[in-house]
Motif scaffolding. Structure first.
Motif, PDB file in Angstrom:
ATOM      1  N   SER A   1      -0.489   7.777   2.252  1.00 16.32           N
ATOM      2  CA  SER A   1       0.917   7.929   1.893  1.00 16.32           C
ATOM      3  C   SER A   1       1.300   9.398   2.027  1.00 16.32           C
ATOM      4  CB  SER A   1       1.140   7.466   0.461  1.00 16.32           C
ATOM      5  OG  SER A   1       0.873   6.082   0.363  1.00 16.32           O
TER       6      SER A   1
ATOM      7  N   PRO B   1       0.693   6.633  -3.807  1.00 15.62           N
ATOM      8  CA  PRO B   1       0.035   5.715  -2.878  1.00 15.62           C
ATOM      9  C   PRO B   1       0.662   4.322  -2.934  1.00 15.62           C
ATOM     10  CG  PRO B   1      -1.407   6.245  -4.719  1.00 15.62           C
ATOM     11  CD  PRO B   1      -0.198   7.069  -4.890  1.00 15.62           C
ATOM     12  N   SER B   2       0.767   3.698  -1.778  1.00 12.13           N
ATOM     13  CA  SER B   2       1.351   2.358  -1.743  1.00 12.13           C
ATOM     14  C   SER B   2       0.378   1.361  -2.366  1.00 12.13           C
ATOM     15  CB  SER B   2       1.671   1.956  -0.306  1.00 12.13           C
ATOM     16  OG  SER B   2       0.485   1.953   0.450  1.00 12.13           O
ATOM     17  N   ARG B   3       0.930   0.314  -2.956  1.00 10.47           N
ATOM     18  CA  ARG B   3       0.162  -0.759  -3.583  1.00 10.47           C
ATOM     19  C   ARG B   3      -0.708  -0.309  -4.747  1.00 10.47           C
ATOM     20  NH1 ARG B   3      -1.042  -5.580   0.437  1.00 10.47           N
ATOM     21  NH2 ARG B   3       0.860  -5.400   1.642  1.00 10.47           N
ATOM     22  N   VAL B   4      -0.383   0.803  -5.335  1.00  9.39           N
ATOM     23  CA  VAL B   4      -1.035   1.196  -6.581  1.00  9.39           C
ATOM     24  C   VAL B   4       0.064   1.131  -7.635  1.00  9.39           C
ATOM     25  CG1 VAL B   4      -2.239   3.014  -7.826  1.00  9.39           C
ATOM     26  CG2 VAL B   4      -2.672   2.689  -5.405  1.00  9.39           C
TER      27      VAL B   4
END
Lengths: 186, 114
Positions: free
Chosen positions: A69, A89-92
């Motif tokens: 990211s 960060p994506s999907r965190v």
């Protein structure tokens, strides 16, 4: 009479100094992901901002790609003993996930990290978890403060502040001012 | 007479020491640009989305990792408007990147002379 005058002068000087201190960090920066503004913070004066973007990095030896990211890094223009970076960060989506993400980057950031303290706090009115510790990098000791800030709508912001040994301790105030200016934008 | 001389020499020495001390505080123009930025580069690299099947026996207490996100599908971008500045013709790229040019420090005005 004389002392009254000098007192007045001193009060004026203090007031000017305070105003100057308040106006110290006034370059707001917005972290966006796919056009969505996630959070903002203020870059201190005479600091430089490096911004990245979403991308994939590949280990040339192993050929495994990793999603990255946007990372924003700031540091004083004339001093590389201090560094601070933000990433969402994506999907965190939770603080726990953020701490796991941190586990997976700290071995690259700092060698032999030793956590000295952890605490739960609030940054910008949002729940946050702070991990402080020491380690070394390039043969020099470093102090690090990693924070995971729980943003609304299933995102987190991860902020890492690093002070190398021998760094001017007054930079701590600048780093804390960055955290104090942190605001969620959702 | 000697007292005056001593006063003067103390003043001169003190000013000399002060100028050395002050110049030590002057910011050194070191690391101009981002040639080497270890912390930034390290924050990019993560193992989070990486499969950890290899050490699953060692790390039994570790919770399951979420799936690695799919590569986002990128639709074909629409035709871009032509910018006013044309691209220069591409030059052949040498295999080795050129090191950053060493730039002399920006000229600073010299201290005022009396």
């Amino acid at each position: 009479m004389h002392s009254l005058l000098s007192l007045g002068f001193r009060a004026c000087a203090v007031a000017t100094w305070l105003m100057g201190a308040q106006a110290q960090a006034d370059t707001p920066v917005t972290y966006t992901d796919q056009g969505r503004a996630l959070f903002r913070f203020e870059v201190p004066d005479f600091w430089t901002l490096r911004t990245g973007g979403p991308r994939e990095l590949e280990d040339t030896a192993l050929g495994d790609a990793r999603a990255v990211s946007r990372v924003m890094g700031i540091r004083p223009v004339t001093d590389d003993n201090v560094w601070m970076g933000f990433v969402s960060p994506s999907r965190v989506s939770s603080i726990q996930g953020g701490l796991r993400y941190l586990e997976d980057i700290d071995k690259f950031l700092v060698k032999d990290p030793t956590v000295t303290s952890t605490s739960d706090t609030r940054i910008g009115g949002l729940p946050a978890h702070v991990v402080r510790g020491t380690g070394n990098r390039d043969g020099r000791g470093v102090n690090f403060t990693a924070t995971v800030i729980d943003l609304p709508r299933d995102r987190v912001a991860i902020g890492v502040a690093i002070l190398r040994d021998g760094a001017d301790p007054s930079y701590v105030d600048a780093l804390n001012a960055v955290f104090a200016s942190f605001r969620s934008l959702q | 007479m000697t007292r005056k001389l001593m006063k003067r020499s103390v003043l001169a020495l003190g000013l000399g020491a002060a100028s050395f001390t002050l110049s030590a505080c002057d910011g050194v123009s070191f690391g101009v640009g981002y040639g080497y930025d270890p912390f930034y580069d390290s924050m990019l690299w993560n193992d989070y989305y990486h499969d950890h099947d290899v050490d699953i026996d060692v790390d039994v207490t570790r919770p399951d990792r979420p799936d690695r996100p799919d590569r986002p599908e990128r639709p074909n971008p629409p035709a871009r408007p032509k910018p006013p500045i044309a691209k220069p013709p591409s030059r052949p790229k040498p295999p080795t990147a050129r090191p950053p040019a060493a730039r002399p420090p920006i000229h600073r005005p010299s201290p005022r002379r009396r």
